[in-house]
Design an enzyme around this catalytic site. Structure first.
Site, short mmCIF file in Angstrom:
data_model
loop_
_atom_site.label_atom_id
_atom_site.label_comp_id
_atom_site.label_asym_id
_atom_site.label_seq_id
_atom_site.Cartn_x
_atom_site.Cartn_y
_atom_site.Cartn_z
N SER A 10 0.87 -1.18 0.00
CA SER A 10 0.00 0.00 0.00
C SER A 10 0.90 1.23 0.00
O SER A 10 2.06 1.16 0.43
CB SER A 10 -0.95 -0.01 1.20
OG SER A 10 -0.24 -0.23 2.40
N GLU A 12 1.18 5.55 0.64
CA GLU A 12 0.54 6.70 1.32
C GLU A 12 0.86 8.02 0.62
O GLU A 12 2.01 8.26 0.24
CB GLU A 12 1.04 6.74 2.78
CG GLU A 12 0.40 7.85 3.58
CD GLU A 12 0.70 7.74 5.06
OE1 GLU A 12 0.56 6.62 5.63
OE2 GLU A 12 1.09 8.75 5.65
N ASP A 103 -2.75 14.71 15.94
CA ASP A 103 -2.10 15.61 16.89
C ASP A 103 -2.80 16.95 16.82
O ASP A 103 -3.47 17.26 15.84
CB ASP A 103 -0.62 15.77 16.54
CG ASP A 103 0.14 14.47 16.76
OD1 ASP A 103 -0.01 13.88 17.85
OD2 ASP A 103 0.86 14.05 15.84
N PHE A 210 11.83 15.26 10.95
CA PHE A 210 10.57 14.54 11.08
C PHE A 210 10.69 13.43 12.13
O PHE A 210 9.76 13.22 12.93
CB PHE A 210 10.17 13.99 9.70
CG PHE A 210 8.76 13.52 9.67
CD1 PHE A 210 7.73 14.36 10.06
CD2 PHE A 210 8.45 12.23 9.25
CE1 PHE A 210 6.41 13.92 10.06
CE2 PHE A 210 7.14 11.78 9.25
CZ PHE A 210 6.13 12.63 9.65
N HIS A 260 3.77 -0.98 3.79
CA HIS A 260 3.05 0.27 3.54
C HIS A 260 4.12 1.36 3.34
O HIS A 260 4.92 1.62 4.24
CB HIS A 260 2.18 0.62 4.75
CG HIS A 260 1.44 1.91 4.63
ND1 HIS A 260 0.23 2.03 3.97
CD2 HIS A 260 1.72 3.15 5.09
CE1 HIS A 260 -0.20 3.28 4.03
NE2 HIS A 260 0.69 3.99 4.71
#
Ligand code: FAD
Length: 282
Positions: A10, A12, A103, A210, A260
């Protein structure tokens, strides 16, 4: 991994902000569709800030013939807003929802209370029954706000008890962290699939920034290797592909139920990783 024994994949995406970004994303979808993914997931901005753009990207993906999995969190929204969004998704033919706490948007401080993912899963099941396959987030290196390793696994278990079908993990570069986590989950009675999240290595500074905020560990050896290549993007990309291909191979060999990819809306790094795994030439 060959086409025949390939694990489910998959990919994103995040909702682009510009026309150029949308055009790039259409190209990325088209390139990655060649790998016949289970779905393309689309992130949801903190506090519901991308409510409409996420839905637009989802609709575009479906119109292009792909399966789309919107991410969703309550953010600051009430039940009626989220129920209406779920009804839109059901009508559009969406089969998967990625249910998250999310968040707080920066600047909102303590003004709003976040709704935990297990409560969102409960809400979706109450509103929509078995309409959707529900995916949730898991953290092999443990969520930054967790009370402890075992409490974080306890809350993951609560998401499954509420009706989630599978989890996707935060990215990591240490396969042992994933395998130890899956073992600990199994000991806690969790037997649903936990799909590793894979972040291609493309930019040293962005990765450091990040990873700091989401609690993903960059092992010391890898940090040094990437730092040395920080100013040579081609070299960093090639090295990163080598490292991440090896990581994916280890995960598949160890029984990971799928992969993913956090594509960052770029098709080339993810496509090269998938081709490496399938043994295809570039
Ligand atoms: P939760 O499962 O609610 O957990 C959050 C923290 O609270 C954990 O420390 C947990 O141990 C604890 N906890 C859980 N349930 C309870 C409870 N009921 N009571 C008390 N404590 C509890 N962010 C976005 O803004 N948009 C996205 O699209 C997005 N997509 C993501 C996709 C994946 C695959 C992953 C791994 C993360 C994604 N995130 C996204 C980031 C995510 O929103 C943050 O990590 C957020 O801080 C936690 O979300 P969660 O769903 O894991 O929260």
């Amino acid at each position: 991994m060959t086409q025949k024994d390939a694990v489910p994949l998959s990919f994103e995406f995040f909702p682009p902000k510009t026309d150029q970004g949308h055009a790039n994303l259409a190209e990325t979808r088209s390139q990655l569709a060649a790998f016949n993914p289970e779905y393309f997931s689309v992130t949801y901005g903190a506090g519901g800030s991308t409510r409409d753009t996420t839905r637009n990207v989802v609709n575009n993906l479906i119109a292009a013939g792909s399966r789309a999995a919107p991410h969703l969190s309550f953010g600051g929204d009430g039940e009626a807003t989220i129920a209406a969004l779920l009804a839109d998704y059901a009508a559009a033919g969406v089969e998967h929802i990625v249910a998250l706490r999310g968040d707080l948007p920066s600047g909102m401080g303590g003004a709003s209370q976040l709704v935990h993912a297990n409560q969102l899963v409960e809400f979706i099941r109450r509103e929509c029954g078995d309409q959707f396959n529900i995916l949730v987030a898991a953290y092999p290196e443990i969520h930054p706000e967790a009370e402890s390793y075992s409490r974080d696994i306890y809350w993951l278990g609560e998401k499954f008890k509420a009706g989630a079908d599978a989890a996707i993990t935060q990215y990591f570069y240490n396969a042992d962290a994933y395998f130890a986590f899956v073992d600990a989950c199994a000991k806690a009675g969790i037997d649903q699939p936990i799909v590793p999240g894979i972040m291609p290595l493309t930019n040293y500074q962005n990765l450091l920034r990040f990873s700091e905020s989401c609690g993903a560990d960059i092992p010391r050896w890898l940090r040094w290797q990437l730092k040395e290549r920080a100013d040579n993007s081609d070299d960093l990309l090639e090295y990163g592909l080598e490292v991440v291909t090896k990581l994916c191979e280890q995960l598949i060999a160890g029984g990971a139920p799928g992969l993913h990819f956090y594509t960052m809306n770029q098709w080339r790094p993810t496509s090269r990783l998938c081709r490496n795994l399938l043994g295809a030439s570039d």
